[in-house]
Design an enzyme around this catalytic site. Structure first.
Site, PDB file in Angstrom:
ATOM      1  N   ASP A   1       6.754   1.922   7.136  1.00  0.00           N
ATOM      2  CA  ASP A   1       6.559   1.685   5.646  1.00  0.00           C
ATOM      3  C   ASP A   1       7.186   2.625   4.644  1.00  0.00           C
ATOM      4  O   ASP A   1       7.780   2.510   4.007  1.00  0.00           O
ATOM      5  CB  ASP A   1       5.120   1.271   5.394  1.00  0.00           C
ATOM      6  CG  ASP A   1       4.581   0.106   5.854  1.00  0.00           C
ATOM      7  OD1 ASP A   1       5.396  -0.682   6.854  1.00  0.00           O
ATOM      8  OD2 ASP A   1       3.366   0.049   6.282  1.00  0.00           O
TER       9      ASP A   1
ATOM     10  N   SER B   1       1.046  -1.274   0.113  1.00  0.00           N
ATOM     11  CA  SER B   1      -0.002   0.018  -0.193  1.00  0.00           C
ATOM     12  C   SER B   1       0.920   1.248  -0.123  1.00  0.00           C
ATOM     13  O   SER B   1       0.743   2.058  -0.886  1.00  0.00           O
ATOM     14  CB  SER B   1      -0.842   0.096   1.352  1.00  0.00           C
ATOM     15  OG  SER B   1      -0.321  -0.221   2.347  1.00  0.00           O
ATOM     16  N   ALA B   2       1.888   1.186   0.649  1.00  0.00           N
ATOM     17  CA  ALA B   2       2.737   2.492   0.898  1.00  0.00           C
ATOM     18  C   ALA B   2       3.615   2.654  -0.217  1.00  0.00           C
ATOM     19  O   ALA B   2       3.774   3.424  -1.083  1.00  0.00           O
ATOM     20  CB  ALA B   2       3.780   2.547   2.047  1.00  0.00           C
ATOM     21  N   ALA B   3       3.832   1.279  -0.912  1.00  0.00           N
ATOM     22  CA  ALA B   3       4.886   1.390  -2.050  1.00  0.00           C
ATOM     23  C   ALA B   3       3.949   2.054  -3.222  1.00  0.00           C
ATOM     24  O   ALA B   3       4.600   2.838  -4.080  1.00  0.00           O
ATOM     25  CB  ALA B   3       5.178   0.034  -2.599  1.00  0.00           C
TER      26      ALA B   3
END
Length: 390
Positions: free
Chosen positions: A167, A123-125
């Protein structure tokens, strides 16, 4: 890359650029960043690619190779609330970036993840990769701290997951063959180089075959329990405290917990126990890495996983089983389930000489316990990597 081929087939021209953001692992420091704890982490050489090009009409049009439906919205008309589909993280990123910078152009893009979803902070990526693309088409230049903060706002304030900066920081600040040692309270960090005498290692990822939505899991409840412990400990000790949402265990000295922790409800006490023991483990782990002792670093990572299971009380049956199998497998220095532990994968630092036997032994033992996951379980070998290029 498949995302380039699909982009060309869809839009009949080459993408302007392909942006890449790595996934991350956190061998120690899990479940403490929202309490302003210490973490150690590494970016890995697998992640999210987005092939993209500008759209002058301000429309964002995205498709993902992992999901069926294409998503579309306008940079000036982002829905006020999440809609519940895979693109909410990217709507949130558009919303968060627009709070800080004017947006003129939209973009069209195709997203490709190089591993199954869950546990590696996909999700962060995808947020960070998308932010980089949206900034490029709009001529916006962000520094590292800005992109960490805006990505955090997208996930926390728009999507509604009570994350900290673990993250985003790992995926932005990391450097190949270095351990990121980060204070999530102050933002200060150190990149500790791999010691020349350190035994060789690789990063093994064991995907459980289980995928769930973090926003719908017990993740936010655990965060609230930790904050409740902090708030109560402040009251017991006669410390000044303000709003509940601002309470953090980092603001409560460990001596206060030792004196008053027994007065907490069991759940709150366990969440605090995890925070304080993890704080100590991370400090010792950073020093073990600094002197090249990957075996000690691995042992501490196993202890982190144990505390996450028994003190933080997270992890599905599948992830807990994977952890237990790893812990008794030769050649595994250390590891834990990755992320919140309700879905996704376990990560381990392993001796490369044992890679084949680890893949065979862990896979056989896991699928014996969960035969219905055959074809969905998978094993992957990775290496450390640099964070996203801005």
């Amino acid at each position: 890359m498949n995302c380039v081929d699909i982009f060309c087939g869809t839009y009949r021209h080459e993408p302007t650029e392909v942006v890449f953001c790595p996934y991350r692992i956190c061998p120690m420091g899990a479940h403490v960043d929202h309490q302003y704890g210490l973490i150690t982490g590494l970016a890995i050489d697998k992640g999210v690619h987005i092939a993209y090009g500008p759209k002058k009409n301000g429309v964002i049009e995205l498709s993902s190779m992992q999901f069926d439906r294409r998503a579309q919205w306008h940079i000036a008309q982002v829905p006020e609330r999440p809609t519940g589909d895979w693109a909410d993280y990217l709507r949130g990123a558009t919303w968060a970036l627009a709070k800080h910078y004017p947006l003129r152009l939209g973009l069209c893009g195709v997203i490709e993840g190089t591993m199954p979803i869950g546990g590696l902070s996909s999700s962060a990526a995808v947020i960070i990769a998308f932010l980089c693309a949206l900034c490029r088409v709009n001529g916006i230049r962000l520094d590292q701290q800005e992109i960490i903060q805006i990505a955090l706002e997208a996930e926390k304030d728009y999507v509604g997951v009570s994350v900290g900066t673990l993250d985003q920081s790992c995926e932005v600040l990391s450097k190949k063959n270095h351990l990121l040692y980060l204070d999530t309270g102050s933002g200060q960090y150190e990149l500790i180089p791999q010691h020349p005498d350190m035994k060789p290692y690789r990063i093994a990822i064991f995907f459980s075959g289980i995928e769930r939505n973090l926003a719908g899991s017990k993740f936010n409840m655990r965060v609230d329990e930790a904050k409740s412990a902090a708030y109560a400990l402040m009251a017991y000790a006669g410390m000044e405290y303000g709003k509940f949402k601002e309470a953090r265990l980092r603001d409560v000295p460990v001596e206060v917990f030792r004196e008053h922790g027994h007065r907490l409800p069991d759940n709150w006490r366990k969440r605090a126990e995890h925070f304080y023991t993890e704080f100590d483990r991370v400090q010792r782990g950073a020093e073990a890495w600094r002197r090249g002792d990957i075996e000690e670093y691995g042992r501490l990572s196993f202890q982190s996983g144990h505390s996450s299971i028994y003190n933080w009380e997270t992890g599905s049956d599948e992830l807990r089983t994977l952890y237990e199998i790893m812990a008794r497998t030769d050649g595994v220095y250390g590891g834990r389930f990755s992320g919140a532990g309700f879905k996704g994968c376990c990560m381990a630092l392993i001796d490369p000489a044992y890679a084949e036997s680890i893949e065979k032994q862990v896979g056989e033992a896991y699928l014996k316990a969960f035969p219905e996951l055959k074809g969905r379980y998978s094993f992957h070998l990775c290496d450390s990597a640099d964070g996203v290029s801005l």
